[in-house]
Design an enzyme around this catalytic site. Structure first.
Site, mmCIF file in Angstrom:
data_model
loop_
_atom_site.group_PDB
_atom_site.id
_atom_site.type_symbol
_atom_site.label_atom_id
_atom_site.label_comp_id
_atom_site.label_asym_id
_atom_site.label_seq_id
_atom_site.Cartn_x
_atom_site.Cartn_y
_atom_site.Cartn_z
ATOM 1 N N TYR A 1 58.858 30.669 -3.132
ATOM 2 C CA TYR A 1 60.306 30.826 -4.176
ATOM 3 C C TYR A 1 61.167 31.739 -3.692
ATOM 4 O O TYR A 1 61.609 32.788 -3.980
ATOM 5 C CB TYR A 1 59.570 31.477 -5.291
ATOM 6 N N HIS B 1 49.030 26.212 -2.988
ATOM 7 C CA HIS B 1 49.927 26.066 -3.732
ATOM 8 C C HIS B 1 50.154 24.491 -3.622
ATOM 9 O O HIS B 1 50.255 23.719 -2.639
ATOM 10 C CB HIS B 1 51.561 26.562 -2.817
#
Ligand SMILES: NC(=O)c1ccc[n+]([C@@H]2O[C@H](COP(=O)([O-])OP(=O)(O)OC[C@H]3O[C@@H](n4cnc5c(N)ncnc54)[C@H](OP(=O)(O)O)[C@@H]3O)[C@@H](O)[C@H]2O)c1
Length: 316
Positions: free
Chosen positions: A56, A118
């Site tokens: 991110y 993830h």
């Protein structure tokens, strides 16, 4: 703030958590000072679960700065590592360790509370755990992280196939799952396996774009009607979900968070907001009395008849 147990971790998490996805991590969207204000406001409002990831952009670093000096017991920090390379092959144990070290450094934390694989594709599970299972155990033993989790990929796993495979392995304490009133399939496809195997459920993408953008919602529903999607055909063209609004649900964003937390197995729902005012509204919605049974039933009657391969309100 209401709290719920996160599976069998022993952690009590606030029903609304803070998601710090790419929007949060992109320095073009907010200043460091605004990000710190948002994170501190979230903590002051009782939010204790924060989700982030190395992918991110600057999110981990921004969070590290915002959380610096905050007593450690006030928050539970969940981050991730991306388990595969560009060809879908597992990363190496050394790359995993480097990712964890970078996260600890950027977040300024000795111990990460939750470390999630993830966007784990279902077919990655076996090779990734074969390649990295030993190193994950070593990192956990060394106290680099407390609990292992797995996050779905909302784009490539619309049928929620990963967690029903991962949960029975006994290796995962937390599952991060796409769960939205527009696409409640996880409650059929993935959440029961998590409950059966004691995996704590964290909900994500409860609002995304479609529930905060009326034009987008209308257009999605219009296209689904044109495809002849069962379920949505009877929705009105104008204000198709207006029937969800009431005193506790002033907006469809509120309906999104309220719906997700109405599921008793969902411990916390992430809100990916950059706005303190929106965060307050989202907490109010998550802590409101449960969404009425008739509304829950109507949502399910409509959206559990969609085709999850074609009806993709998350992909926005
Ligand atoms: N595979 C994965 O691991 C994965 C994938 C996706 C997401 N995630 C995690 O899940 C988190 C949540 O996902 P998300 O960020 O897509 O989800 P979200 O919470 O469903 O949606 C966020 C959007 O809703 C808006 N919003 C929030 N509250 C609002 C309100 N009261 N009124 C109007 N708009 C409102 C936000 O805009 P404002 O900023 O204007 O409030 C933002 O555009 C992410 O931040 C990330 O941590 C993980």
């Amino acid at each position: 703030m209401l709290h719920r147990p996160l599976g069998q971790t022993g952690l009590q998490v606030s029903v609304l958590g803070l998601g710090t996805g790419t929007r949060f991590g992109d320095p073009r969207n907010q200043s460091r000072a605004d990000a710190t204000r948002l994170v501190r406001a979230a903590l002051d409002l009782g939010v204790n679960y924060i989700d982030t990831a190395p992918m991110y952009l600057d999110a981990e670093e921004i969070l590290g700065e915002a959380l610096d000096g905050v007593p450690r017991e006030r928050f539970i920090l969940a981050t991730k590592f991306f388990p595969a390379d560009e060809h879908g092959a597992p990363i190496t144990p050394a790359q995993l360790r480097a990712s964890v070290e970078r996260s600890r450094q950027r977040l300024r934390l000795d111990t990460l509370d939750v470390l999630q694989l993830h966007g784990l594709r279902p077919h990655w599970l076996a090779p990734v755990m074969a390649a990295l299972g030993g190193e994950l155990e070593a990192l956990q033993r060394e106290g680099k992280f407390r609990f292992l989790g797995a996050s779905e990929t909302i784009v490539e796993d619309p049928r929620h196939a990963m967690l029903p495979l991962a949960a029975p392995t006994g290796r995962f304490a937390v599952g991060l799952i796409g769960y939205s009133l527009l696409s409640p399939w996880a409650e059929v496809a993935a959440i029961p396996a998590c409950v059966r195997h004691g995996v704590g459920v964290v909900g994500m993408v409860a609002v995304r774009r479609a529930l905060r953008d009326p034009a987008m919602l209308q257009s999605l529903i219009r296209q689904a009607k044109e495809r002849g999607e069962a379920g949505v055909v009877d929705l009105p063209d104008e204000n198709p979900l207006g029937w969800l609004l009431d005193g506790h649900t002033p907006t469809l964003a509120a309906a999104g968070y309220r719906f997700a937390i109405a599921h008793p197995a969902v411990a916390t729902v992430l809100a990916g907001t950059l706005s303190v005012d929106h965060l307050k509204a989202d907490i109010a919605a998550a802590c409101a009395p449960p969404m009425p049974a008739e509304q829950l039933a109507r949502v399910r009657k409509i959206f559990l008849r969609t085709d999850p391969e074609k009806w993709r309100p998350f992909d926005l």
